[in-house]
Write a protein that holds these residues in place. Structure first.
Motif, PDB file in Angstrom:
ATOM      1  N   ASP A  25       0.836  -1.208   0.000  1.00 15.11           N
ATOM      2  CA  ASP A  25       0.000   0.000   0.000  1.00 15.11           C
ATOM      3  C   ASP A  25       0.872   1.260   0.000  1.00 15.11           C
ATOM      4  O   ASP A  25       0.594   2.234  -0.714  1.00 15.11           O
ATOM      5  CB  ASP A  25      -0.941   0.018   1.205  1.00 15.11           C
ATOM      6  CG  ASP A  25      -2.053  -1.014   1.104  1.00 15.11           C
ATOM      7  OD1 ASP A  25      -2.303  -1.516  -0.025  1.00 15.11           O
ATOM      8  OD2 ASP A  25      -2.667  -1.323   2.147  1.00 15.11           O
ATOM      9  N   ALA A  26       1.944   1.272   0.798  1.00 15.70           N
ATOM     10  CA  ALA A  26       2.829   2.440   0.876  1.00 15.70           C
ATOM     11  C   ALA A  26       3.518   2.675  -0.457  1.00 15.70           C
ATOM     12  O   ALA A  26       3.666   3.827  -0.906  1.00 15.70           O
ATOM     13  CB  ALA A  26       3.852   2.255   1.983  1.00 15.70           C
ATOM     14  N   ILE A  27       3.959   1.595  -1.114  1.00 13.49           N
ATOM     15  CA  ILE A  27       4.635   1.736  -2.405  1.00 13.49           C
ATOM     16  C   ILE A  27       3.660   2.254  -3.468  1.00 13.49           C
ATOM     17  O   ILE A  27       4.012   3.117  -4.283  1.00 13.49           O
ATOM     18  CB  ILE A  27       5.273   0.402  -2.833  1.00 13.49           C
ATOM     19  CG1 ILE A  27       6.443   0.068  -1.905  1.00 13.49           C
ATOM     20  CG2 ILE A  27       5.740   0.438  -4.283  1.00 13.49           C
ATOM     21  CD1 ILE A  27       7.006  -1.325  -2.085  1.00 13.49           C
ATOM     22  N   VAL A  28       2.432   1.754  -3.443  1.00 13.40           N
ATOM     23  CA  VAL A  28       1.437   2.190  -4.435  1.00 13.40           C
ATOM     24  C   VAL A  28       1.062   3.646  -4.202  1.00 13.40           C
ATOM     25  O   VAL A  28       0.931   4.435  -5.157  1.00 13.40           O
ATOM     26  CB  VAL A  28       0.185   1.276  -4.388  1.00 13.40           C
ATOM     27  CG1 VAL A  28      -0.961   1.875  -5.188  1.00 13.40           C
ATOM     28  CG2 VAL A  28       0.531  -0.112  -4.890  1.00 13.40           C
ATOM     29  N   GLN A  29       0.902   4.036  -2.941  1.00 14.15           N
ATOM     30  CA  GLN A  29       0.483   5.406  -2.629  1.00 14.15           C
ATOM     31  C   GLN A  29       1.611   6.406  -2.841  1.00 14.15           C
ATOM     32  O   GLN A  29       1.385   7.546  -3.259  1.00 14.15           O
ATOM     33  CB  GLN A  29      -0.042   5.499  -1.200  1.00 14.15           C
ATOM     34  CG  GLN A  29      -1.362   4.788  -1.008  1.00 14.15           C
ATOM     35  CD  GLN A  29      -1.816   4.802   0.453  1.00 14.15           C
ATOM     36  OE1 GLN A  29      -1.170   5.412   1.306  1.00 14.15           O
ATOM     37  NE2 GLN A  29      -2.919   4.149   0.714  1.00 14.15           N
ATOM     38  N   ARG A  30       2.890   6.027  -2.525  1.00 16.75           N
ATOM     39  CA  ARG A  30       4.022   6.957  -2.626  1.00 16.75           C
ATOM     40  C   ARG A  30       5.191   6.257  -3.333  1.00 16.75           C
ATOM     41  O   ARG A  30       6.164   5.862  -2.673  1.00 16.75           O
ATOM     42  CB  ARG A  30       4.442   7.398  -1.236  1.00 16.75           C
ATOM     43  CG  ARG A  30       3.360   8.125  -0.495  1.00 16.75           C
ATOM     44  CD  ARG A  30       3.880   8.594   0.844  1.00 16.75           C
ATOM     45  NE  ARG A  30       2.745   8.964   1.673  1.00 16.75           N
ATOM     46  CZ  ARG A  30       2.741   8.903   2.984  1.00 16.75           C
ATOM     47  NH1 ARG A  30       3.796   8.487   3.620  1.00 16.75           N
ATOM     48  NH2 ARG A  30       1.679   9.274   3.655  1.00 16.75           N
ATOM     49  N   PRO A  31       5.162   6.098  -4.599  1.00 19.64           N
ATOM     50  CA  PRO A  31       6.222   5.357  -5.291  1.00 19.64           C
ATOM     51  C   PRO A  31       7.579   6.053  -5.226  1.00 19.64           C
ATOM     52  O   PRO A  31       8.612   5.390  -5.081  1.00 19.64           O
ATOM     53  CB  PRO A  31       5.730   5.242  -6.731  1.00 19.64           C
ATOM     54  CG  PRO A  31       4.638   6.235  -6.877  1.00 19.64           C
ATOM     55  CD  PRO A  31       4.118   6.523  -5.503  1.00 19.64           C
ATOM     56  N   ILE A  32       7.625   7.361  -5.315  1.00 23.36           N
ATOM     57  CA  ILE A  32       8.912   8.077  -5.291  1.00 23.36           C
ATOM     58  C   ILE A  32       9.548   7.985  -3.906  1.00 23.36           C
ATOM     59  O   ILE A  32      10.755   7.749  -3.788  1.00 23.36           O
ATOM     60  CB  ILE A  32       8.723   9.551  -5.719  1.00 23.36           C
ATOM     61  CG1 ILE A  32       8.260   9.577  -7.177  1.00 23.36           C
ATOM     62  CG2 ILE A  32       9.997  10.345  -5.524  1.00 23.36           C
ATOM     63  CD1 ILE A  32       7.979  10.946  -7.719  1.00 23.36           C
ATOM     64  N   ALA A  33       8.731   8.120  -2.865  1.00 22.96           N
ATOM     65  CA  ALA A  33       9.261   7.998  -1.501  1.00 22.96           C
ATOM     66  C   ALA A  33       9.781   6.581  -1.254  1.00 22.96           C
ATOM     67  O   ALA A  33      10.821   6.395  -0.598  1.00 22.96           O
ATOM     68  CB  ALA A  33       8.177   8.354  -0.490  1.00 22.96           C
ATOM     69  N   ALA A  34       9.099   5.574  -1.794  1.00 19.51           N
ATOM     70  CA  ALA A  34       9.531   4.176  -1.622  1.00 19.51           C
ATOM     71  C   ALA A  34      10.859   3.937  -2.313  1.00 19.51           C
ATOM     72  O   ALA A  34      11.752   3.260  -1.770  1.00 19.51           O
ATOM     73  CB  ALA A  34       8.464   3.225  -2.166  1.00 19.51           C
TER      74      ALA A  34
END
Length: 122
Positions: free
Chosen positions: A96-105
Motif C-alpha cells: 500500500d505504501a509503495i502504491v500510494q508513494r512510489p517516489i518515496a519508496a
C-alpha cells in the motif's frame, strides 16, 4: 541284666530313636517343601503386582508425553499462523505504501541500500 540284655535294649532304643529321628527329618523336609511353595507363590504374586504397576506407570508417562507433544504442536501451529498473518500484514502495508508513494519508496530503498553498503565495508 546281662550284657546281652543290655545290648538288645540298647539296639531297641537306638532303633526307636533312629525311627523317631527319621520321622522328624521327613517332617522337616515336608515343612521346607511347603515353605518353598509359599515363597514361590508370594514371589509370583509380588512379580505380578510389580509388572502391573510398571505397566500402569508406563501408560501414565506415555499419556503425559503425548499430552505435552500435542500442546507443543498446537502452540507451534498457533505461533506459525500468527507469524504468517504478521508477514502478510507487513507485506500488505508495504505494498500500500509503495502504491500510494512510489517516489518515496524508491528513495527509501536507495537510502537503505546505501546504509547497508556502508555498514558492510567496515
Amino acid at each position: 541284666m546281662s550284657s546281652d540284655d543290655e545290648g538288645a535294649v540298647k539296639n531297641v532304643m537306638d532303633k526307636a530313636t533312629y525311627e523317631r529321628l527319621q520321622k522328624d527329618v521327613e517332617s522337616v523336609k515336608g515343612e521346607i517343601s511347603a515353605l518353598t511353595a509359599q515363597l514361590s507363590d508370594a514371589l509370583n504374586t509380588f512379580t505380578g503386582s510389580a509388572q502391573k504397576q510398571a505397566r500402569k506407570t508406563y501408560k501414565q508417562a506415555r499419556a503425559s508425553v503425548d499430552s505435552v507433544v500435542d500442546d507443543a504442536t498446537k502452540k507451534g501451529s498457533a505461533a506459525f499462523e500468527a507469524a504468517q498473518d504478521a508477514a502478510a500484514t507487513i507485506e500488505d502495508t508495504l505494498e500500500d505504501a509503495i502504491v500510494q508513494r512510489p517516489i518515496a519508496a524508491i528513495g527509501l530503498a536507495i537510502g537503505l541500500g546505501f546504509l547497508i553498503g556502508v555498514t558492510w565495508r567496515r
